[in-house]
Scaffold this motif. Structure first.
Motif, PDB file in Angstrom:
ATOM      1  N   ALA A  99      23.531  -3.697 -44.552  1.00 51.06           N
ATOM      2  CA  ALA A  99      23.721  -3.434 -45.980  1.00 51.06           C
ATOM      3  C   ALA A  99      23.165  -4.572 -46.827  1.00 51.06           C
ATOM      4  N   VAL A 100      23.476  -5.811 -46.461  1.00 51.49           N
ATOM      5  CA  VAL A 100      22.982  -6.966 -47.216  1.00 51.49           C
ATOM      6  C   VAL A 100      21.468  -7.080 -47.087  1.00 51.49           C
ATOM      7  N   SER A 101      20.951  -6.841 -45.883  1.00 54.62           N
ATOM      8  CA  SER A 101      19.514  -6.882 -45.681  1.00 54.62           C
ATOM      9  C   SER A 101      18.810  -5.836 -46.534  1.00 54.62           C
ATOM     10  N   GLY A 130      24.580 -13.425 -37.398  1.00 51.90           N
ATOM     11  CA  GLY A 130      24.812 -12.701 -38.646  1.00 51.90           C
ATOM     12  C   GLY A 130      25.231 -13.614 -39.781  1.00 51.90           C
ATOM     13  N   ALA A 131      26.092 -14.593 -39.482  1.00 48.34           N
ATOM     14  CA  ALA A 131      26.532 -15.538 -40.510  1.00 48.34           C
ATOM     15  C   ALA A 131      25.357 -16.362 -41.033  1.00 48.34           C
ATOM     16  N   CYS A 132      24.450 -16.748 -40.151  1.00 49.55           N
ATOM     17  CA  CYS A 132      23.261 -17.502 -40.581  1.00 49.55           C
ATOM     18  C   CYS A 132      22.392 -16.661 -41.504  1.00 49.55           C
ATOM     19  N   ALA A 178      24.103 -16.268 -44.871  1.00 51.59           N
ATOM     20  CA  ALA A 178      24.051 -17.520 -45.633  1.00 51.59           C
ATOM     21  C   ALA A 178      22.685 -17.704 -46.285  1.00 51.59           C
ATOM     22  N   LEU A 179      21.616 -17.359 -45.565  1.00 50.31           N
ATOM     23  CA  LEU A 179      20.274 -17.492 -46.128  1.00 50.31           C
ATOM     24  C   LEU A 179      20.097 -16.592 -47.354  1.00 50.31           C
ATOM     25  N   VAL A 180      20.559 -15.343 -47.250  1.00 57.85           N
ATOM     26  CA  VAL A 180      20.440 -14.428 -48.381  1.00 57.85           C
ATOM     27  C   VAL A 180      21.332 -14.888 -49.534  1.00 57.85           C
ATOM     28  N   LEU A 206      13.518 -14.274 -44.585  1.00 60.29           N
ATOM     29  CA  LEU A 206      14.042 -14.793 -43.325  1.00 60.29           C
ATOM     30  C   LEU A 206      15.456 -14.291 -43.071  1.00 60.29           C
ATOM     31  N   GLY A 207      16.316 -14.344 -44.090  1.00 60.67           N
ATOM     32  CA  GLY A 207      17.694 -13.873 -43.916  1.00 60.67           C
ATOM     33  C   GLY A 207      17.750 -12.392 -43.603  1.00 60.67           C
TER      34      GLY A 207
END
Length: 318
Positions: free
Chosen positions: A68-70, A194-196, A199-201, A234-235
């Motif tokens: 969803a975030v991607s 997933g947390a990484c 965090a990038l996004v 990247l995220g």
């Protein structure tokens, strides 16, 4: 936080808790909570809970939030409401890794199907980042990702045409997507990766809020456009690659969920939309995981297709 935002988060949180409880308790074997805390580690109830139901729960939560975030980040970056987390060819890269392992018989050491999918997905991610560093035009990056996806799909089709029935059956099963493949030992790995990605996004939230009106507008606000785009790409790539590697190609979550979040919260502020989309994705995937006997992508398509059609109709076909 306004009233609508607070109510939206409260509804999503309640649904997430309800569906999580149903995911942990539903199944052919009834397991009581008292049994989990009193039985030994080798008891059947405990083993079913920790080896099957808990990993399935975490797979739905992690992949729902990741996709969803991607999807939201990529739709904002490309300013395209129908862009999804697999628009850059990452899903195709994972499919190629699995196809090379299962259909072509190539050995990737002890990685297995999961490792093969991860290698293919992150190989395409590396390519995407290389193209991003060379070109500043997001449209070129989008076209390059689509072309890579088509090329990989063609290679996979050739492998399918010359594969035996058993290998083809396993590959088709992987391609249908499932939350049941994640093991308890793999949960921490999925969670950390997933947390990484999240965090990038999240670090690019200011860029995402500004780039909706174009790169020039973002530069006028003093936003580092190149850094923001790199963080988003990247995220998003890491999130999509991880979800595909652990759960297979899960359909429509990345495309449909951001629109569901926008309808619920009614804002373009990514400080609200990012966590809101993550919660929407979690709720949708948890609800789909309850239908254990049905193909996962079929359930998600029943929700995703109407949402995408609604987006097209609302936009007048543009």
């Amino acid at each position: 936080m306004n009233h609508r935002t607070g109510v939206g988060f409260a509804i999503l949180a309640a649904l997430a808790v309800l569906f999580s409880y149903l995911t942990l308790t539903s199944g052919s074997v009834e397991i009581s909570w008292s049994e989990l805390f009193t039985c030994d580690a080798n008891g059947m109830g405990c083993r079913i809970f920790w080896e099957i139901r808990f990993p399935r729960l975490m797979a739905a939560i992690l992949s729902g939030a990741a996709l969803a975030v991607s999807g939201l980040a990529l739709q904002t970056l490309f300013r395209n409401p129908l862009a999804g987390p697999f628009v850059l060819g990452i899903s195709s890269g994972a499919s190629l890794g699995v196809a090379l392992s299962l259909l072509a018989g190539l050995c990737f050491g002890h990685f297995g199907v999961l490792g093969s999918a991860a290698l293919g997905a992150f190989a395409v991610t590396a390519f995407v980042m290389a193209v991003s560093a060379r070109f500043s035009n997001s449209t070129i990056l989008l076209v390059a990702g689509l072309l890579v996806g088509y090329f990989i799909d063609a290679v996979v089709s050739l492998l399918i045409a010359h594969s035996d029935a058993e290998a083809l059956r396993v590959y088709v099963s992987w391609g249908m997507g499932s939350f049941g493949r994640l093991t308890r030992e793999s949960v921490p790995v999925f969670a950390v990766v997933g947390a990484c990605g999240l965090a990038l996004v999240a670090c690019a939230t200011r860029y995402l809020n500004a780039v909706r009106l174009g790169d020039d507008f973002a530069r006028g606000l003093g936003v580092n456009v190149r850094l923001g785009r790199t963080l988003v790409l990247l995220g998003s790539s890491v999130l999509a690659a991880a979800a595909t590697a652990f759960c297979g190609p899960v359909a429509f979550v990345g495309i449909a969920v951001p629109h569901l979040a926008f309808m619920l919260f009614g804002t373009g502020n990514h400080r609200v939309l990012l966590p809101g989309s993550a919660l929407c994705g979690i709720v949708l995937c948890l609800a789909a995981s309850l239908f254990q006997t049905l193909p996962l992508n079929a359930i998600l398509s029943l929700v995703g297709v109407p949402v995408v059609l609604w987006v097209i109709v609302r936009g007048g076909g543009r």
